[in-house]
Write a protein that holds these residues in place. Structure first.
Motif, PDB file in Angstrom:
ATOM      1  N   SER A 169       0.837  -1.195   0.000  1.00 28.47           N
ATOM      2  CA  SER A 169       0.000   0.000   0.000  1.00 28.47           C
ATOM      3  C   SER A 169       0.874   1.247   0.000  1.00 28.47           C
ATOM      4  CB  SER A 169      -0.940   0.003   1.212  1.00 28.47           C
ATOM      5  OG  SER A 169      -0.202  -0.031   2.414  1.00 28.47           O
ATOM      6  N   VAL A 170       0.243   2.370  -0.306  1.00 32.15           N
ATOM      7  CA  VAL A 170       0.913   3.666  -0.327  1.00 32.15           C
ATOM      8  C   VAL A 170       0.101   4.633   0.527  1.00 32.15           C
ATOM      9  CG1 VAL A 170       1.985   3.314  -2.590  1.00 32.15           C
ATOM     10  CG2 VAL A 170      -0.256   4.409  -2.445  1.00 32.15           C
ATOM     11  N   ASN A 171       0.726   5.752   0.842  1.00 33.03           N
ATOM     12  CA  ASN A 171       0.057   6.811   1.602  1.00 33.03           C
ATOM     13  C   ASN A 171      -0.722   7.719   0.652  1.00 33.03           C
ATOM     14  OD1 ASN A 171       1.116   6.161   4.219  1.00 33.03           O
ATOM     15  ND2 ASN A 171       3.076   6.918   3.503  1.00 33.03           N
ATOM     16  N   PRO A 172      -1.783   8.329   1.132  1.00 31.10           N
ATOM     17  CA  PRO A 172      -2.596   9.196   0.268  1.00 31.10           C
ATOM     18  C   PRO A 172      -1.807  10.360  -0.342  1.00 31.10           C
ATOM     19  CG  PRO A 172      -3.693   8.823   2.371  1.00 31.10           C
ATOM     20  CD  PRO A 172      -2.346   8.204   2.473  1.00 31.10           C
ATOM     21  N   ILE A 208       3.909  -5.384  -9.433  1.00 25.23           N
ATOM     22  CA  ILE A 208       2.467  -5.552  -9.280  1.00 25.23           C
ATOM     23  C   ILE A 208       1.746  -4.492 -10.101  1.00 25.23           C
ATOM     24  CG2 ILE A 208       2.544  -6.687  -7.039  1.00 25.23           C
ATOM     25  CD1 ILE A 208       2.087  -3.973  -5.716  1.00 25.23           C
ATOM     26  N   GLY A 209       0.448  -4.665 -10.292  1.00 24.09           N
ATOM     27  CA  GLY A 209      -0.325  -3.765 -11.123  1.00 24.09           C
ATOM     28  C   GLY A 209      -1.181  -2.775 -10.369  1.00 24.09           C
ATOM     29  N   ALA A 210      -1.275  -2.922  -9.046  1.00 24.65           N
ATOM     30  CA  ALA A 210      -2.108  -2.008  -8.264  1.00 24.65           C
ATOM     31  C   ALA A 210      -1.662  -2.017  -6.802  1.00 24.65           C
ATOM     32  CB  ALA A 210      -3.572  -2.406  -8.353  1.00 24.65           C
ATOM     33  N   VAL A 211      -1.892  -0.890  -6.144  1.00 19.40           N
ATOM     34  CA  VAL A 211      -1.615  -0.768  -4.711  1.00 19.40           C
ATOM     35  C   VAL A 211      -2.813  -0.140  -4.026  1.00 19.40           C
ATOM     36  CG1 VAL A 211       0.897  -0.572  -4.850  1.00 19.40           C
ATOM     37  CG2 VAL A 211      -0.485   1.480  -4.995  1.00 19.40           C
ATOM     38  N   LEU A 212      -3.016  -0.519  -2.794  1.00 19.05           N
ATOM     39  CA  LEU A 212      -4.066   0.117  -2.016  1.00 19.05           C
ATOM     40  C   LEU A 212      -3.543   1.424  -1.449  1.00 19.05           C
ATOM     41  CD1 LEU A 212      -5.662  -2.864  -0.072  1.00 19.05           C
ATOM     42  CD2 LEU A 212      -6.485  -1.730  -2.128  1.00 19.05           C
ATOM     43  N   VAL A 213      -4.423   2.392  -1.321  1.00 20.47           N
ATOM     44  CA  VAL A 213      -4.109   3.652  -0.660  1.00 20.47           C
ATOM     45  C   VAL A 213      -4.726   3.553   0.728  1.00 20.47           C
ATOM     46  CG1 VAL A 213      -4.343   6.165  -0.719  1.00 20.47           C
ATOM     47  CG2 VAL A 213      -4.176   4.869  -2.871  1.00 20.47           C
ATOM     48  N   ARG A 214      -3.858   3.702   1.761  1.00 26.97           N
ATOM     49  CA  ARG A 214      -4.321   3.545   3.142  1.00 26.97           C
ATOM     50  C   ARG A 214      -3.885   4.741   3.970  1.00 26.97           C
ATOM     51  NH1 ARG A 214      -2.576  -2.452   4.734  1.00 26.97           N
ATOM     52  NH2 ARG A 214      -4.095  -2.180   6.376  1.00 26.97           N
TER      53      ARG A 214
END
Length: 145
Positions: free
Chosen positions: A16-19, A35-41
């Protein structure tokens, strides 16, 4: 077969990444982890959205060179389609097909993050399932002869 079985084999680690991370940082994270996507948390770990390679390409196409300064919270897709560990693989595949997404966060019943799966994870599981069924049929046929 359910999503829990895939997560047991794959693991539950989610990148995940930061907003406030900029587009270049997000792209580096995607490339680093292949990877193709990361969550924003947020700092508390709450899922706010998802940024995919597709989101970055769209920003680049519409904003040009200024897109590198955009933050993850500006790039992310806020509407998330999610599944649970008990979701059958076929149902997850149907959701991905209907909604035209390639990644699904997996949430526990209480809302906690259990992992994330990709279309590749589901295809791999389906192939393994089909191979196992074929092997069982071969064994059945040869044992009855």
């Amino acid at each position: 077969m359910t999503i829990a079985r895939i997560l047991n084999a794959k693991g539950s680690q989610v990148v995940s990444v930061n907003p406030v991370d900029d587009a270049v940082s997000v792209a580096r994270t995607l490339a680093q982890h292949r990877i193709g996507a990361v969550l924003v948390r947020d700092p508390a770990g709450q899922v706010l959205g998802i940024v995919s390679e597709r989101d970055i390409v769209r920003a680049l196409a519409s904003q040009g060179g200024t897109s590198s300064a955009l933050q993850a919270q500006q790039l992310m897709t806020r509407l998330l389609y999610t599944i649970t560990p008990t979701t059958p693989i076929g149902e997850a595949l149907a959701l991905m097909t209907d909604r035209r997404v390639r990644h699904l966060p997996v949430l526990e019943d209480g809302g906690g993050l259990a992992g994330m799966i990709s279309i590749g994870d589901l295809v791999k599981a389906r192939i393994a399932e089909a191979e196992q069924e074929a092997q069982e049929l071969r064994e059945f046929v040869t044992s009855t002869v």
